[in-house]
Write an enzyme that holds these catalytic residues in place. Structure first.
Site, PDB file in Angstrom:
ATOM      1  N   GLY A  13       0.918  -1.117   0.002  1.00 13.63           N
ATOM      2  CA  GLY A  13      -0.041  -0.189   0.125  1.00 13.63           C
ATOM      3  C   GLY A  13       0.875   1.236  -0.024  1.00 13.63           C
ATOM      4  CB  SER A  14       0.340   4.474   1.398  1.00  7.72           C
ATOM      5  OG  SER A  14      -1.013   4.763   0.596  1.00  7.72           O
ATOM      6  CB  THR A  15       4.451   1.402   3.544  1.00 10.97           C
ATOM      7  OG1 THR A  15       4.133   0.192   2.694  1.00 10.97           O
ATOM      8  CG2 THR A  15       3.551   1.474   4.652  1.00 10.97           C
ATOM      9  CE  LYS A  39       0.267   6.895  -1.814  1.00  5.96           C
ATOM     10  NZ  LYS A  39      -0.862   7.233  -0.874  1.00  5.96           N
TER      11      LYS A  39
END
Length: 605
Positions: free
Chosen positions: A304-306, A308
């Site tokens: 997921g957003s980790t 980014k």
């Protein structure tokens, strides 16, 4: 004058006797040989028939055997010298089945001492009656074994062995693993370092009596070599802290499982690795295969957003982006791309790349990804270890999945920008963040204190520093991790991640993975950690709310245990514009509510 001697003539048929005749000699010899033969035959009959039992017992009373000399397995210590795995002396009860069965009247006593039933013991021995050796019970305590041996039953003997004991029990179970009944590693570091820890049993020749007891040592055939000790990078104090907080969070959220990994940023040493559910390595038989799985290295999830911050590493390396420019338009909170709705939880308007990290904008991340060269983006992800084994040497470690960049389709590339379309382990995620904290140097993780860790520069130090500064805004007011990841007197650089769980045919609508990864202290990172809570059912399922507090509590304790000086004394965020090291994060009001990123479904590219 002498008188002439008168000669008497021999009578016919008479001879002069000169001594015993040859015939008489032969007769005497024949008689003697006959008597000797009769004596030998009588003796043989006496030995083999008349007194057969007596001589059989005398023959059996002494026999030569080679027996092993047990050696203890090496002790495993934590980095501070605390024992994590030790070997304790035990005794195994052995038997010569035929001899034991010959004393049938003593079977009830023997069965009682062994903790079994006489009928079961008799059946067991009868099935092995032709054998000269069998185990009756392995690894009894010396006291219990002595109670068996003191019965004095013929054919019963004791054999010295060693058994592994784990003082920390389930807290270190997944890291250490366990050994089997023969004291060989089966899981974890016990398996990885089995040759180092096992040593080499010795061997000696002995004389045993008819009861199987050793009555004399004849010679040593091979000298025993005890196993070597092993000092791990694990800090038992931090390990216990991580275990306690993770367990409490998993139980509170009624999640399926949870995992946490903590690394030393400068060396790649694993300071803690815990999983829930866990098991007791001192009683492995009562655990399930699922509980014994070290999820931190074997289970993969979409980050997921980790992911980014890794996307930003590619973006800043490309020269097309800086932390403050150009502006990314996320107005409306939706971007319909490739037939898929990429969306945020709120309309964040125009954001800088720093703002994309702070607000965890999926729309912003997708826009950045589509402006990057595909090969550069792929190579950056790969350089940070995604799609590769970390080379930690831990048994069963998964490599994760990252498709080759040339095969990416446009929608796949866009969603890779916010952590779908690839998967990784918690150890891989923590290793990638540690590289950001160490100026862009990726260390292969090691479980050995002072172990040689391979180090590779993956991005420029200046870019790594800028990304850490961008990540710090996540824990400041308005960020997705504030205030749950705050640590008093320390700055925190982190990133939250919330992703729908993959299932057959697509993604579950109500099952999530809540991830959190970060560095402390942000000004000079010393520790990197990743937390993953799988499918929290109660309370929040967002990474910041479900996993963030675990990170904060554990790292707070770890910083103090390691005596790492504070870098943010007395500094608290109190309203005002969101002015960070890299400028304003966006055009939203400074008092905007703290909103976690949207766990967007990933369409199949």
């Amino acid at each position: 004058m002498s008188r002439p001697r008168k000669v008497t003539p021999m009578q016919p048929g008479r001879r002069r006797t000169a001594g015993p005749s040859p015939r008489r000699r032969l007769t005497v010899v024949a008689v003697l040989l006959g008597l000797a033969s009769l004596g030998l035959m009588a003796r043989a009959f006496d030995v083999q028939v008349v007194r057969k039992g007596f001589y059989q017992e005398q023959g059996d009373a002494r026999f030569l055997r080679e027996v092993p000399i047990a050696v203890s397995r090496g002790t495993i210590f934590d980095r501070n010298g605390e024992p994590l795995a030790v070997s304790t002396p035990m005794v195994s009860i052995t038997a010569v089945p035929s001899q034991v069965l010959a004393n049938d009247d003593q079977l009830p006593q023997l069965a009682a001492a062994l903790g079994t039933q006489p009928d079961q013991l008799r059946e067991y021995l009868e099935q092995r009656a032709s054998r000269e050796f069998t185990y009756l019970k392995r690894q009894m305590s010396p006291e219990d074994a002595q109670a068996v041996l003191s019965l004095g039953i013929p054919g019963i003997n004791g054999q010295r062995e060693f058994r592994r004991y784990y003082p920390s029990g389930e807290v270190t179970a997944h890291v250490l693993g366990f050994t089997n009944i023969d004291d060989h590693g089966q899981e974890g570091l016990e398996l990885a370092f089995d040759d180092w820890l096992s040593g080499q049993p010795g061997k000696k020749r002995v004389i045993r009596d008819n009861k199987g007891h050793i009555v004399e040592d004849v010679e040593q055939v091979r000298e025993p070599k005890p196993g070597k000790n092993l000092t791990l990078s694990i800090d038992r104090r931090i390990q216990f802290l991580a275990y306690s907080e993770l367990k409490a969070a998993v139980e509170k959220s009624e999640a399926d499982s949870g995992t946490m990994v903590i690394l030393d940023v400068k060396t790649g040493e694993v300071l803690a690795m815990v999983n829930i559910p866990t098991y007791n390595p001192n009683a492995v038989g009562s655990s399930s295969a699922s509980a014994r799985r070290n999820r931190a290295v074997t289970d993969v999830f979409e980050p997921g957003s980790t992911i980014k911050p890794i996307l930003m590493a590619a973006a800043l390396s490309s020269g097309k982006f800086t932390p403050t420019s150009p502006a990314i338009d996320t107005t409306g909170g939706h971007w319909f791309f490739g037939g898929h709705d990429i969306h945020d939880t709120h309309d964040y308007g125009v954001l800088t790349p720093t703002g994309v990290i702070t607000k965890s904008s999926n729309v912003g991340a997708a826009h950045i990804a589509m402006q990057l060269d595909t090969e550069l983006m792929y190579n950056t992800y790969r350089a940070f270890g995604f799609g590769n084994s970390t080379q930690s040497g831990f048994p069963g470690e998964a490599s994760g999945r990252l498709r080759i960049g040339r095969d990416w389709r446009p929608l796949e590339k866009a969603i890779l920008g916010y952590g779908y379309g690839l998967n990784a382990t918690a150890l891989q995620l923590a290793t990638a963040y540690a590289a950001l904290g160490d100026g862009g140097v990726l260390h292969s993780p090691t479980f050995i204190k002072g172990g040689q860790s391979e180090a590779t520069a993956v991005i420029e130090p200046g870019i790594a520093r800028e990304i850490v500064d961008m990540m710090e805004t996540t824990t400041q007011p308005g960020g997705t991790a504030a205030p749950w990841a705050w640590i008093a007197n320390y700055s925190v650089a982190a990133k939250t991640g919330t992703a729908h769980k993959a299932q057959a045919g697509g993604y579950a609508k109500d099952a999530y993975g809540a991830a959190f990864a970060g560095l402390v202290p942000a000004s000079n990172p010393r520790l990197a950690a990743a937390v993953m809570i799988d499918n929290p059912r109660k309370g929040s399922y967002y990474g910041g709310l479900a996993s963030g507090p675990v990170f904060a509590k554990v790292m707070d304790g770890a910083l103090r245990l390691l005596d790492i000086p504070p870098d943010n004394i007395g500094r608290w965020y109190v309203g005002g514009p969101m002015q960070g090291k890299n400028g304003l994060i966006g055009n939203k009001p400074p008092d905007a509510p703290n909103i976690e990123e949207a766990p967007v479904d990933r369409a199949t590219p």
